[in-house]
Design a protein around this motif. Sequence first.
Motif, PDB file in Angstrom:
ATOM      1  N   LEU A 114       0.712  -1.276  -0.180  1.00  0.00           N
ATOM      2  CA  LEU A 114      -0.107   0.135  -0.111  1.00  0.00           C
ATOM      3  C   LEU A 114       0.834   1.185   0.028  1.00  0.00           C
ATOM      4  O   LEU A 114       0.608   2.218  -0.689  1.00  0.00           O
ATOM      5  CB  LEU A 114      -0.618  -0.192   1.275  1.00  0.00           C
ATOM      6  N   LEU A 115       1.680   1.161   0.735  1.00  0.00           N
ATOM      7  CA  LEU A 115       2.774   2.494   0.999  1.00  0.00           C
ATOM      8  C   LEU A 115       4.003   2.161   0.834  1.00  0.00           C
ATOM      9  O   LEU A 115       4.528   1.252   1.607  1.00  0.00           O
ATOM     10  CB  LEU A 115       2.321   3.058   2.376  1.00  0.00           C
ATOM     11  N   LYS A 116       4.986   3.027   0.855  1.00  0.00           N
ATOM     12  CA  LYS A 116       6.341   2.911   1.213  1.00  0.00           C
ATOM     13  C   LYS A 116       6.864   4.090   2.087  1.00  0.00           C
ATOM     14  O   LYS A 116       5.984   5.103   1.699  1.00  0.00           O
ATOM     15  CB  LYS A 116       7.252   2.977  -0.356  1.00  0.00           C
ATOM     16  N   ALA A 117       7.778   3.852   2.735  1.00  0.00           N
ATOM     17  CA  ALA A 117       8.296   4.829   3.943  1.00  0.00           C
ATOM     18  C   ALA A 117       9.266   5.960   3.118  1.00  0.00           C
ATOM     19  O   ALA A 117       9.909   5.619   1.967  1.00  0.00           O
ATOM     20  CB  ALA A 117       8.862   4.195   4.801  1.00  0.00           C
ATOM     21  N   GLN A 118       9.365   6.914   3.548  1.00  0.00           N
ATOM     22  CA  GLN A 118      10.203   7.963   3.236  1.00  0.00           C
ATOM     23  C   GLN A 118      10.953   8.211   4.597  1.00  0.00           C
ATOM     24  O   GLN A 118      10.545   8.449   5.577  1.00  0.00           O
ATOM     25  CB  GLN A 118       9.589   9.381   2.925  1.00  0.00           C
ATOM     26  N   ARG A 119      12.339   8.347   4.330  1.00  0.00           N
ATOM     27  CA  ARG A 119      13.402   8.880   5.309  1.00  0.00           C
ATOM     28  C   ARG A 119      14.071   9.867   5.131  1.00  0.00           C
ATOM     29  O   ARG A 119      14.409  10.311   3.984  1.00  0.00           O
ATOM     30  CB  ARG A 119      14.174   7.356   5.722  1.00  0.00           C
ATOM     31  N   TYR A 120      14.884  10.337   6.117  1.00  0.00           N
ATOM     32  CA  TYR A 120      15.783  11.454   5.720  1.00  0.00           C
ATOM     33  C   TYR A 120      17.003  10.881   5.307  1.00  0.00           C
ATOM     34  O   TYR A 120      17.266   9.682   5.865  1.00  0.00           O
ATOM     35  CB  TYR A 120      16.187  12.325   6.962  1.00  0.00           C
ATOM     36  N   GLY A 121      17.739  11.361   4.197  1.00  0.00           N
ATOM     37  CA  GLY A 121      18.927  10.721   3.875  1.00  0.00           C
ATOM     38  C   GLY A 121      20.299  10.660   4.749  1.00  0.00           C
ATOM     39  O   GLY A 121      20.067  11.648   5.684  1.00  0.00           O
ATOM     40  N   TYR A 122      21.447  10.126   4.341  1.00  0.00           N
ATOM     41  CA  TYR A 122      22.514  10.209   5.147  1.00  0.00           C
ATOM     42  C   TYR A 122      23.687  10.714   4.439  1.00  0.00           C
ATOM     43  O   TYR A 122      23.712  10.301   3.046  1.00  0.00           O
ATOM     44  CB  TYR A 122      22.927   8.772   5.715  1.00  0.00           C
ATOM     45  N   LYS A 123      24.495  11.273   5.020  1.00  0.00           N
ATOM     46  CA  LYS A 123      25.642  11.588   4.091  1.00  0.00           C
ATOM     47  C   LYS A 123      26.938  10.636   4.972  1.00  0.00           C
ATOM     48  O   LYS A 123      26.913  10.453   5.969  1.00  0.00           O
ATOM     49  CB  LYS A 123      26.229  13.136   4.686  1.00  0.00           C
ATOM     50  N   GLU A 124      27.852  10.188   3.873  1.00  0.00           N
ATOM     51  CA  GLU A 124      29.032   9.468   4.585  1.00  0.00           C
ATOM     52  C   GLU A 124      30.080  10.528   4.830  1.00  0.00           C
ATOM     53  O   GLU A 124      30.025  11.582   4.520  1.00  0.00           O
ATOM     54  CB  GLU A 124      29.545   8.603   3.232  1.00  0.00           C
ATOM     55  N   PRO A 125      31.114  10.039   5.699  1.00  0.00           N
ATOM     56  CA  PRO A 125      31.186   8.556   6.013  1.00  0.00           C
ATOM     57  C   PRO A 125      30.435   8.439   7.550  1.00  0.00           C
ATOM     58  O   PRO A 125      30.507   7.423   8.274  1.00  0.00           O
ATOM     59  CB  PRO A 125      32.676   8.456   6.389  1.00  0.00           C
ATOM     60  N   ASN A 126      29.989   9.788   8.272  1.00  0.00           N
ATOM     61  CA  ASN A 126      29.588   9.536   9.495  1.00  0.00           C
ATOM     62  C   ASN A 126      27.946   9.613   9.726  1.00  0.00           C
ATOM     63  O   ASN A 126      27.495   9.845  10.963  1.00  0.00           O
ATOM     64  CB  ASN A 126      30.170  10.836  10.171  1.00  0.00           C
ATOM     65  N   ASP A 127      27.377   8.977   8.704  1.00  0.00           N
ATOM     66  CA  ASP A 127      25.837   8.960   8.717  1.00  0.00           C
ATOM     67  C   ASP A 127      25.289  10.268   9.133  1.00  0.00           C
ATOM     68  O   ASP A 127      24.387  10.304  10.098  1.00  0.00           O
ATOM     69  CB  ASP A 127      25.370   7.756   9.887  1.00  0.00           C
ATOM     70  N   GLN A 128      25.759  11.532   8.722  1.00  0.00           N
ATOM     71  CA  GLN A 128      25.105  12.619   9.059  1.00  0.00           C
ATOM     72  C   GLN A 128      23.588  12.609   8.361  1.00  0.00           C
ATOM     73  O   GLN A 128      23.473  12.326   7.087  1.00  0.00           O
ATOM     74  CB  GLN A 128      25.884  13.853   8.586  1.00  0.00           C
ATOM     75  N   VAL A 129      22.603  12.931   9.212  1.00  0.00           N
ATOM     76  CA  VAL A 129      21.346  12.979   8.670  1.00  0.00           C
ATOM     77  C   VAL A 129      21.125  14.211   8.042  1.00  0.00           C
ATOM     78  O   VAL A 129      21.316  15.520   8.656  1.00  0.00           O
ATOM     79  CB  VAL A 129      20.296  12.699   9.683  1.00  0.00           C
ATOM     80  N   THR A 130      20.640  14.136   6.825  1.00  0.00           N
ATOM     81  CA  THR A 130      20.208  15.419   5.930  1.00  0.00           C
ATOM     82  C   THR A 130      18.774  15.756   6.214  1.00  0.00           C
ATOM     83  O   THR A 130      18.033  15.123   6.772  1.00  0.00           O
ATOM     84  CB  THR A 130      20.354  15.291   4.497  1.00  0.00           C
ATOM     85  N   ASN A 131      18.230  16.764   5.539  1.00  0.00           N
ATOM     86  CA  ASN A 131      16.907  17.283   5.778  1.00  0.00           C
ATOM     87  C   ASN A 131      16.204  16.847   4.464  1.00  0.00           C
ATOM     88  O   ASN A 131      15.194  17.499   4.274  1.00  0.00           O
ATOM     89  CB  ASN A 131      16.688  18.712   6.181  1.00  0.00           C
ATOM     90  N   THR A 132      16.498  15.917   3.626  1.00  0.00           N
ATOM     91  CA  THR A 132      16.058  15.538   2.347  1.00  0.00           C
ATOM     92  C   THR A 132      15.135  14.311   2.640  1.00  0.00           C
ATOM     93  O   THR A 132      15.943  13.187   2.937  1.00  0.00           O
ATOM     94  CB  THR A 132      17.083  15.544   1.382  1.00  0.00           C
ATOM     95  N   LEU A 133      13.929  14.219   2.187  1.00  0.00           N
ATOM     96  CA  LEU A 133      13.317  12.885   2.075  1.00  0.00           C
ATOM     97  C   LEU A 133      13.441  12.014   1.075  1.00  0.00           C
ATOM     98  O   LEU A 133      13.307  12.819   0.046  1.00  0.00           O
ATOM     99  CB  LEU A 133      11.732  13.301   2.583  1.00  0.00           C
ATOM    100  N   VAL A 134      13.896  10.864   1.532  1.00  0.00           N
ATOM    101  CA  VAL A 134      14.100   9.807   0.172  1.00  0.00           C
ATOM    102  C   VAL A 134      13.381   8.738   0.286  1.00  0.00           C
ATOM    103  O   VAL A 134      12.760   8.194   1.369  1.00  0.00           O
ATOM    104  CB  VAL A 134      15.494   9.471   0.216  1.00  0.00           C
ATOM    105  N   ASN A 135      13.290   8.035  -0.981  1.00  0.00           N
ATOM    106  CA  ASN A 135      12.209   6.567  -0.875  1.00  0.00           C
ATOM    107  C   ASN A 135      13.104   5.553  -0.970  1.00  0.00           C
ATOM    108  O   ASN A 135      12.933   4.527  -1.206  1.00  0.00           O
ATOM    109  CB  ASN A 135      11.588   6.750  -2.279  1.00  0.00           C
ATOM    110  N   SER A 136      14.496   5.568  -0.770  1.00  0.00           N
ATOM    111  CA  SER A 136      15.610   4.507  -0.910  1.00  0.00           C
ATOM    112  C   SER A 136      16.585   4.771   0.485  1.00  0.00           C
ATOM    113  O   SER A 136      16.476   5.868   0.987  1.00  0.00           O
ATOM    114  CB  SER A 136      16.007   4.233  -2.064  1.00  0.00           C
TER     115      SER A 136
END
Length: 311
Positions: A114-136
Amino acid sequence: MRMFKRLATIVGALSLVFVLGACGKSSSSSASKSYTPKKLTVQFVPSSNASTIEAKAKPLEGLLKKQLGIPVKVSVSTDYNTIVEAMGSKKVDVGFLPPDAYVLAHKQYNAKVLLKAQRYGYKEPNDQVTNTLVNSYKAQILVRKDSGIKSIKDLKGKKIAVQDTTSSAGWIYPIVELYRHGININKDNIKTVQVKGHDQAVMAVYNGDADAAFVFQGARLLVQKDAKDVMKKVVPIYTTKEIPNDTITVRGDMSSKWDKKISNAFKAIAKTKKGHAIISSVYSHENYVTAKDSDYNAIRSYDKTAKKLNK
């Protein structure tokens, strides 16, 4: 001649009755396959500590009941395969399935995404969380920084912490991409140990119980509270291609009316302060968007290669 016409008329009438009867039976059969829940059972998979996930997800019961008007029970499965089988045997109505588990549930039991989740993306190498929602998202192979393992070729002969064989990030994508780089998980003296949860895989590397781990990108953040130096001690040596995000999937016989009701309920909950806090704490989900089966064709492609390796 008159007798022939009368017989033809009788045969024609009987044929019409048969056809109408068959259509009625088909329609009735189709209707009987349309499931309307009186109580909704929702299950999660243990991507991290199962008891922690259940405690975080339990408040969804009240929010969903308010949206749907029926009782709701939330639980956590023991592993990926268990939830697929539970949906197939109609013991679970709604599953928070990772992509590979969804593909399996769809193939075996006609489960519907029915649905797929959206998450905030990460930046390497320290897994910094971005404020961009991504589908993967992506999978990573982690090692201890002081291990001497610098590239995936160094994994030969090593011990790797992995998830269930239906886990996209914890098994499928890493082993397929290793294979495409000339490393066979089953033929290069590699030992695998299955752990329950990506947090446990990170800690296996951190504590020296495994040389490497297959996890989703961002998994180190799950243990940062207890292992404050994990980002320094445990590092990625490889990041896979993008994996389609997790699904909210229903059993195959769920009625179309309830497909819509369930979809709308989760979308609405994700936009509330309390609901958003729950889905974010459980799986780092930020939002839900409509999904279709073809969104997961990439998973099917990886599965074909993985099956060869799993033999």
